[in-house]
Design a protein around this motif. Structure first.
Motif, mmCIF file in Angstrom:
data_model
loop_
_atom_site.group_PDB
_atom_site.id
_atom_site.type_symbol
_atom_site.label_atom_id
_atom_site.label_comp_id
_atom_site.label_asym_id
_atom_site.label_seq_id
_atom_site.Cartn_x
_atom_site.Cartn_y
_atom_site.Cartn_z
ATOM 1 N N LEU A 76 -66.325 105.038 12.711
ATOM 2 C CA LEU A 76 -65.345 105.200 11.629
ATOM 3 C C LEU A 76 -64.067 105.882 12.110
ATOM 4 C CD1 LEU A 76 -67.823 106.250 8.815
ATOM 5 C CD2 LEU A 76 -66.379 104.201 8.773
ATOM 6 N N GLY A 77 -64.033 106.273 13.375
ATOM 7 C CA GLY A 77 -62.860 106.975 13.880
ATOM 8 C C GLY A 77 -62.707 108.353 13.277
ATOM 9 N N ALA A 78 -63.832 108.975 12.914
ATOM 10 C CA ALA A 78 -63.815 110.286 12.254
ATOM 11 C C ALA A 78 -64.439 111.331 13.156
ATOM 12 C CB ALA A 78 -64.577 110.217 10.932
ATOM 13 N N ASP A 79 -64.088 112.580 12.906
ATOM 14 C CA ASP A 79 -64.771 113.675 13.602
ATOM 15 C C ASP A 79 -65.546 114.492 12.590
ATOM 16 O OD1 ASP A 79 -63.080 115.902 12.564
ATOM 17 O OD2 ASP A 79 -61.508 114.926 13.743
ATOM 18 N N GLU A 80 -66.339 115.424 13.082
ATOM 19 C CA GLU A 80 -67.277 116.137 12.215
ATOM 20 C C GLU A 80 -66.631 117.288 11.455
ATOM 21 O OE1 GLU A 80 -71.795 117.907 12.724
ATOM 22 O OE2 GLU A 80 -71.081 116.262 14.005
ATOM 23 N N GLU A 81 -65.440 117.731 11.851
ATOM 24 C CA GLU A 81 -64.843 118.931 11.255
ATOM 25 C C GLU A 81 -64.681 118.840 9.735
ATOM 26 O OE1 GLU A 81 -62.041 121.657 9.656
ATOM 27 O OE2 GLU A 81 -61.609 119.517 9.905
ATOM 28 N N TYR A 124 -66.572 117.469 7.728
ATOM 29 C CA TYR A 124 -67.900 117.288 7.134
ATOM 30 C C TYR A 124 -68.832 118.391 7.633
ATOM 31 C CZ TYR A 124 -65.773 112.634 6.855
ATOM 32 O OH TYR A 124 -64.909 111.580 6.646
ATOM 33 N N PRO A 125 -68.708 119.592 7.109
ATOM 34 C CA PRO A 125 -69.407 120.735 7.718
ATOM 35 C C PRO A 125 -70.853 120.919 7.277
ATOM 36 C CG PRO A 125 -68.021 121.489 5.924
ATOM 37 C CD PRO A 125 -67.772 120.013 6.052
ATOM 38 N N PHE A 126 -71.394 120.020 6.453
ATOM 39 C CA PHE A 126 -72.730 120.287 5.914
ATOM 40 C C PHE A 126 -73.762 119.226 6.296
ATOM 41 C CE2 PHE A 126 -69.997 122.775 2.998
ATOM 42 C CZ PHE A 126 -70.574 124.027 3.209
ATOM 43 N N PHE A 127 -73.564 118.568 7.439
ATOM 44 C CA PHE A 127 -74.629 117.715 7.954
ATOM 45 C C PHE A 127 -75.854 118.578 8.274
ATOM 46 C CE2 PHE A 127 -71.144 114.754 9.283
ATOM 47 C CZ PHE A 127 -71.614 113.623 8.616
ATOM 48 N N VAL A 128 -77.039 117.990 8.100
ATOM 49 C CA VAL A 128 -78.271 118.676 8.499
ATOM 50 C C VAL A 128 -78.893 117.897 9.651
ATOM 51 C CG1 VAL A 128 -78.660 119.659 6.229
ATOM 52 C CG2 VAL A 128 -79.665 117.431 6.779
ATOM 53 N N SER A 129 -79.809 118.537 10.344
ATOM 54 C CA SER A 129 -80.395 117.914 11.539
ATOM 55 C C SER A 129 -81.332 116.761 11.203
ATOM 56 C CB SER A 129 -81.149 118.972 12.355
ATOM 57 O OG SER A 129 -82.167 119.570 11.566
ATOM 58 N N ASP A 130 -81.833 116.735 9.978
ATOM 59 C CA ASP A 130 -82.763 115.682 9.553
ATOM 60 C C ASP A 130 -81.965 114.407 9.250
ATOM 61 O OD1 ASP A 130 -84.585 113.981 8.394
ATOM 62 O OD2 ASP A 130 -85.461 115.492 7.059
ATOM 63 N N GLU A 131 -81.827 113.539 10.238
ATOM 64 C CA GLU A 131 -80.994 112.341 10.058
ATOM 65 C C GLU A 131 -81.625 111.340 9.106
ATOM 66 O OE1 GLU A 131 -78.515 110.681 12.777
ATOM 67 O OE2 GLU A 131 -78.297 112.427 14.071
ATOM 68 N N GLY A 142 -82.336 127.299 4.096
ATOM 69 C CA GLY A 142 -83.256 126.249 3.653
ATOM 70 C C GLY A 142 -82.849 125.443 2.446
ATOM 71 N N ALA A 143 -81.768 125.799 1.768
ATOM 72 C CA ALA A 143 -81.347 125.011 0.605
ATOM 73 C C ALA A 143 -80.810 123.655 1.064
ATOM 74 C CB ALA A 143 -80.277 125.761 -0.186
ATOM 75 N N LEU A 144 -81.044 122.637 0.256
ATOM 76 C CA LEU A 144 -80.560 121.295 0.547
ATOM 77 C C LEU A 144 -79.412 120.942 -0.400
ATOM 78 C CD1 LEU A 144 -83.842 119.210 1.023
ATOM 79 C CD2 LEU A 144 -82.115 119.705 2.773
ATOM 80 N N LEU A 145 -78.260 120.583 0.179
ATOM 81 C CA LEU A 145 -77.171 120.038 -0.624
ATOM 82 C C LEU A 145 -77.449 118.567 -0.874
ATOM 83 C CD1 LEU A 145 -73.940 121.518 1.018
ATOM 84 C CD2 LEU A 145 -74.925 122.130 -1.195
ATOM 85 N N PHE A 146 -77.220 118.143 -2.115
ATOM 86 C CA PHE A 146 -77.504 116.759 -2.481
ATOM 87 C C PHE A 146 -76.368 116.215 -3.332
ATOM 88 C CE2 PHE A 146 -79.543 113.122 -4.252
ATOM 89 C CZ PHE A 146 -80.510 112.754 -3.321
ATOM 90 N N PRO A 147 -75.915 114.983 -3.081
ATOM 91 C CA PRO A 147 -76.357 114.104 -2.010
ATOM 92 C C PRO A 147 -75.917 114.615 -0.644
ATOM 93 C CG PRO A 147 -74.501 113.121 -3.159
ATOM 94 C CD PRO A 147 -74.869 114.351 -3.917
ATOM 95 N N PRO A 148 -76.543 114.132 0.431
ATOM 96 C CA PRO A 148 -76.247 114.674 1.757
ATOM 97 C C PRO A 148 -74.836 114.342 2.215
ATOM 98 C CG PRO A 148 -77.700 112.784 1.925
ATOM 99 C CD PRO A 148 -77.601 113.117 0.463
ATOM 100 N N GLN A 149 -74.413 115.026 3.271
ATOM 101 C CA GLN A 149 -73.059 114.873 3.790
ATOM 102 C C GLN A 149 -72.749 113.420 4.167
ATOM 103 O OE1 GLN A 149 -70.401 117.746 4.853
ATOM 104 N NE2 GLN A 149 -69.751 115.827 3.937
#
Length: 456
Positions: A88-93, A95-102, A265-272
């Protein structure tokens, strides 16, 4: 086209309104109070928008189909988050709330969506997809529907029906909690600062109260409320993400409490990852076609999505002929719209037909240089004849509005349809409050006649 576009399948305002003009206006303003809803100071609708049931349901079925293709396009772009961002030509900055569980990230990325649609000459055309938990519409749909139902004599008498967004979202959260082995509970994480001029948190609290009636523990939380008074773990395992990072940064809202809650441990929803689906480049991907798309997929896109392409120096096929894209855009300004791939509320959108040649040339040059825009074929919006009340005069007037319709999907379920338009009847950008749009709801005409008692 004057009058109501035939796609709606209705002729004239719905019959049976029991309230006079003054009572309609006071009911709407009371029901939608303190929610930041734009009702228009100059004009106010005296009716909802209504479509035949088949047309109404077409919005949701076509939205599901296109959303499925967008989700797959993002999945197929790369096997992991890093690869999808790169595609997508995007960087992660941003989108700061990605979690490791892909698996969690992509599994639930498409669970909440609100496309924006206009009715073109041959029916619905989808201009973009808002995919997140942040978009407006659910509370507005809920409140407008309640107000119009009361104005037309109650649920047994009103000649229209609609889907309830809060019920659809509550059902989604009950399912998600069960799938994730969490207690049936979700907090709405937002901020009153996001609702300019609001004197209370009513906009959010309406939904959390509805959730509680549906068997979900729920409340509205500001960031400072995320943890208990002892500073321990998060008060809720699941947090509905009612905010956009850029908006909160612009407003000076501290994101650190959110980071702490997620770390604990809280989950943001919907995910990043939902925001990856909202990137408008995905529309260009499916419009141009992908190797995995079936003939049925391509027919769906051709029917419901305007011709859309990534903007960079290249050759494209338009109307059956091969063109240099830069030349095509400059020579056919009135046929196109330029949009930044990442944007919201109608910002970073330039309508060729509403722009001077000089302005258009500058925007085209910038888009070609940065490679972060898409171009769409312009769709002239069909009209809907609306009965309006003008503050300057006591008599209702009819205005042919150019509505943008926004069907909402929660977990694939239809969740009602927001409508926005300029009350004066002009066409143009609909989005941020600065564009002067007003709001309403699209409902479905009943498939059976309502009772006749009390109709006027």
């Amino acid at each position: 086209m004057s009058g109501t576009h035939p796609w709606f399948g209705v002729d004239g305002p719905p019959a049976g309104r029991e309230y006079g003009t003054a009572q309609v206006k006071s009911t709407l303003r009371h029901e939608l109070r303190d929610c930041g809803t734009r009702l228009g100071s100059e004009v106010l609708a005296l009716q909802p928008l209504v479509a035949a049931r088949a047309a109404y349901d077409e919005l949701f079925s076509s939205a599901r189909g296109l959303l499925r293709l967008i989700e797959r396009a993002v999945r197929e772009a790369a096997p992991d988050r890093a690869g999808r961002l790169k595609a997508l030509g995007a960087d992660e900055e941003p989108y700061p709330f990605f979690v490791s569980d892909e698996d969690f990230e992509i599994r639930y990325a498409a669970t909440m969506a609100r496309p924006d649609v206009v009715i073109g000459p041959d029916g619905p055309k989808f201009l973009e997809f808002n995919v997140s938990g942040t978009f407006g519409g659910p509370a507005e749909i809920h409140l407008f529907t309640e107000a119009w139902t009361r104005i037309y004599g109650g649920s047994d008498a009103a000649p229209f029906q609609g889907y309830e967004p809060f019920a659809a979202r509550a059902a989604l959260y009950r399912r998600v909690c069960a799938e994730l082995n969490l207690p049936p509970a979700v907090a709405l994480l937002g901020s009153r600062l996001d609702r300019p001029g609001a004197q209370s948190a009513r906009y959010y609290e309406l939904e959390s109260a509805y959730f509680r009636r549906q068997g979900l523990a729920s409340e509205f939380l500001e960031p400072a409320d995320l943890t208990g008074g002892d500073g321990g773990g998060p008060r809720y395992d699941l947090l509905h993400r009612y905010f956009a990072v850029d908006d909160w940064r612009d407003l000076g809202i501290d994101l650190e409490p959110v980071h702490r809650a997620v770390d604990r441990g809280a989950l943001l929803f919907p995910p990043q990852s939902s925001y990856l689906l909202a990137n408008k480049k995905t529309l260009a991907w499916i419009s141009e076609g992908q190797p995995w798309m079936t003939e049925e997929d391509r027919e769906l896109v051709a029917r419901y999505l305007p011709w859309t392409r990534l903007v960079h120096p290249r050759k494209v096929v338009w109307n059956g002929r091969r063109h240099d894209l830069a030349t095509l855009l400059l020579e056919h300004r009135r046929d196109f719209v330029l949009k930044k791939a990442i944007g919201m509320m109608g910002l970073q959108v330039t309508l060729g037909p509403h722009t001077t040649e000089q302005e258009w040339g500058e925007v085209v040059a910038a888009a070609l240089a940065d490679g972060e825009s898409i171009v769409q074929e312009y769709v002239e919006p069909g009209r809907y004849r609306m009965q309006m009340s003008r503050e300057a005069g006591p008599e209702p007037q009819e205005v042919d509005i150019a509505p943008v319709l926004s069907p909402v999907l929660f977990g694939g379920a239809a969740a009602g349809c927001w409508a926005r338009y300029h009350g004066t009847g002009k066409a143009g950008i609909i989005g941020a409050s600065g564009f002067g749009a007003t709001e309403n709801v699209l409902l479905a005409a009943r498939t059976r006649p309502p009772r006749t008692a009390g109709q006027g």
